[in-house]
Scaffold this active site. Structure first.
Site, PDB file in Angstrom:
ATOM      1  N   SER A  21       2.298   9.338  11.248  1.00 35.01           N
ATOM      2  CA  SER A  21       1.134   9.217  12.275  1.00 35.01           C
ATOM      3  C   SER A  21       1.776   7.543  11.707  1.00 35.01           C
ATOM      4  O   SER A  21       2.017   6.907  10.949  1.00 35.01           O
ATOM      5  CB  SER A  21      -0.090   9.502  11.462  1.00 35.01           C
ATOM      6  OG  SER A  21      -1.418   8.432  12.448  1.00 35.01           O
ATOM      7  N   ASN A  69       3.347  -3.537   6.867  1.00 37.47           N
ATOM      8  CA  ASN A  69       3.017  -3.824   8.138  1.00 37.47           C
ATOM      9  C   ASN A  69       1.303  -3.509   7.653  1.00 37.47           C
ATOM     10  O   ASN A  69       0.625  -3.208   6.872  1.00 37.47           O
ATOM     11  CB  ASN A  69       2.778  -2.465   8.952  1.00 37.47           C
ATOM     12  CG  ASN A  69       2.103  -0.993   8.898  1.00 37.47           C
ATOM     13  OD1 ASN A  69       0.700  -1.145   9.074  1.00 37.47           O
ATOM     14  ND2 ASN A  69       2.428  -0.320   7.903  1.00 37.47           N
ATOM     15  N   CYS A 131      -5.827   4.239   4.571  1.00 32.45           N
ATOM     16  CA  CYS A 131      -4.633   3.204   5.260  1.00 32.45           C
ATOM     17  C   CYS A 131      -5.217   2.239   3.829  1.00 32.45           C
ATOM     18  O   CYS A 131      -6.825   1.374   3.912  1.00 32.45           O
ATOM     19  CB  CYS A 131      -5.601   3.220   6.089  1.00 32.45           C
ATOM     20  SG  CYS A 131      -4.621   1.050   7.283  1.00 32.45           S
ATOM     21  N   LYS A 166      -4.974  12.960   3.761  1.00 32.02           N
ATOM     22  CA  LYS A 166      -3.665  12.301   3.589  1.00 32.02           C
ATOM     23  C   LYS A 166      -4.363  11.326   2.496  1.00 32.02           C
ATOM     24  O   LYS A 166      -4.980  10.158   2.388  1.00 32.02           O
ATOM     25  CB  LYS A 166      -3.133  11.273   4.684  1.00 32.02           C
ATOM     26  CG  LYS A 166      -2.615  10.611   4.699  1.00 32.02           C
ATOM     27  CD  LYS A 166      -2.054   9.794   6.173  1.00 32.02           C
ATOM     28  CE  LYS A 166      -0.516   9.323   6.037  1.00 32.02           C
ATOM     29  NZ  LYS A 166       0.306   9.136   7.628  1.00 32.02           N
ATOM     30  N   ILE A 192       2.764  10.915   0.322  1.00 33.37           N
ATOM     31  CA  ILE A 192       1.439   9.313   0.590  1.00 33.37           C
ATOM     32  C   ILE A 192       1.576   8.707   1.406  1.00 33.37           C
ATOM     33  O   ILE A 192       3.094   8.567   1.803  1.00 33.37           O
ATOM     34  CB  ILE A 192       1.922   9.081  -0.815  1.00 33.37           C
ATOM     35  CG1 ILE A 192       3.773   8.474  -0.886  1.00 33.37           C
ATOM     36  CG2 ILE A 192       2.045   9.455  -2.602  1.00 33.37           C
ATOM     37  CD1 ILE A 192       4.226   7.464  -1.702  1.00 33.37           C
ATOM     38  N   ASN A 193       0.505   7.802   1.883  1.00 25.68           N
ATOM     39  CA  ASN A 193       0.538   6.897   2.628  1.00 25.68           C
ATOM     40  C   ASN A 193       1.296   5.356   2.257  1.00 25.68           C
ATOM     41  O   ASN A 193       1.554   5.822   0.975  1.00 25.68           O
ATOM     42  CB  ASN A 193      -1.192   6.458   2.955  1.00 25.68           C
ATOM     43  CG  ASN A 193      -1.522   5.906   4.259  1.00 25.68           C
ATOM     44  OD1 ASN A 193      -0.182   4.845   4.496  1.00 25.68           O
ATOM     45  ND2 ASN A 193      -2.272   5.936   5.080  1.00 25.68           N
TER      46      ASN A 193
END
Length: 304
Positions: A21, A69, A131, A166, A192-193
């Site tokens: 994603s 990012n 996030c 997630k 992992i994120n």
């Protein structure tokens, strides 16, 4: 003939390679590069209840063996995704997709997940509690076992399709959080994120990105991801979708040996739009090289 098929909670994929994603849009943007039906599936752009412009620019910074990012979940909102993005995708992708959802309250998670769960094109709900780019719910929900479990239970109550949580690596003990999600009813774990990172511009002597910090991804984080997947595999019985710095078919095999059932590819898509196709094309030869006939046989193989 090698067998690349894997199974995620009853959903059989032709291969374990899944664009992550936030790195593959809503899929159709990549369809002019190659036939995206070659993918196992993909996880579409993180979706929130309301449309989001995202964080202020600049929000991308290059790093050695990676990038930072701070996009901030820019997306058109769940209703627009259902009305506009999924119909466009259906024209070029004939498999089900993973719906990645985020929220800043339990109510937002519930609304997004409930709406997307009803969509025929969606095969699995991936709940982003990790996030690091958005001030508020995104990170806080994923940093304690209790809050991650709370989101898990809330989403599971409104979804009939499998729910994968997630997880963030920006925690002291990711194993306890994964276990709490499993105990709360999660069907699987995605991990992992991104790690939390930062760059400073030597000319301005200020942070490169406007949000100061952001998600660090790319090949540099691969060993961290492998370690965390390995640890969580020992603690849970539900499937893991592993990700973090995956660049090659060899990386896919390594991640699966650590315990992943399927593998997401993130930053590599931003470097080469054909990254996932190239990994899929190379996978049979790499399997043959290491005498692997069936990918499902190697899941968690490094633990034996």
């Amino acid at each position: 003939m090698v067998n690349t098929r894997v199974n995620l909670s009853g959903w059989e994929l032709d291969n374990p390679v899944i664009p992550a994603s936030g790195t593959f849009g809503f899929g159709y943007e990549f369809a002019h590069w190659y036939d995206i039906n070659e993918l196992g599936t993909f996880s579409f752009k993180g979706t929130t209840r309301d449309a989001r412009f995202g964080n202020p620019t600049p929000r991308i910074a290059e790093c050695t063996a990676g990038m930072i990012n701070s996009v901030g979940l820019q997306n058109p909102g769940v209703d627009a995704v259902i009305a506009n993005e999924l119909p466009k995708l259906k024209e070029c992708f004939h498999k089900q997709v993973i719906a990645n959802v985020s929220g800043f309250s339990l109510a937002e998670y519930i609304e997004c997940a409930e709406k997307l769960d009803k969509e025929e094109q969606v095969g699995l709900i991936e709940v982003n509690v990790s996030c690091p780019n958005v001030h508020g719910g995104g990170m806080s929900f994923g940093t304690s076992p209790e809050s991650a479990a709370e989101v898990t239970r809330a989403v599971k109550n409104v979804c009939k399709k499998p729910v994968y949580i997630k997880l963030s690596p920006n925690v002291t003990d990711i194993v306890s959080i994964a276990k709490a999600c499993e105990d709360a009813g999660a069907d699987g774990i995605s991990m992992i994120n991104t790690l939390l990172g930062m760059r400073i511009d030597l000319k301005t002597q200020k942070p490169v990105i406007a949000n100061k910090m952001g998600g660090f991804s790319g090949s540099a984080i691969f060993p961290v991801a492998v370690r965390m997947v390995y640890q969580v595999y020992n603690a849970v019985k539900i499937p893991i979708i592993g990700m973090g710095g995956v660049q090659s078919a060899e990386d896919v095999i390594e991640m699966m040996l650590a315990g992943a059932t399927a593998v997401q590819v993130g930053a590599a898509n931003l470097i080469d739009p054909c990254a996932c196709k190239n990994i899929i094309d190379a996978l049979p030869a790499v399997m043959a090289k290491y005498h692997i006939n069936n990918l499902t046989d190697i899941i968690g193989g490094a633990h034996v």
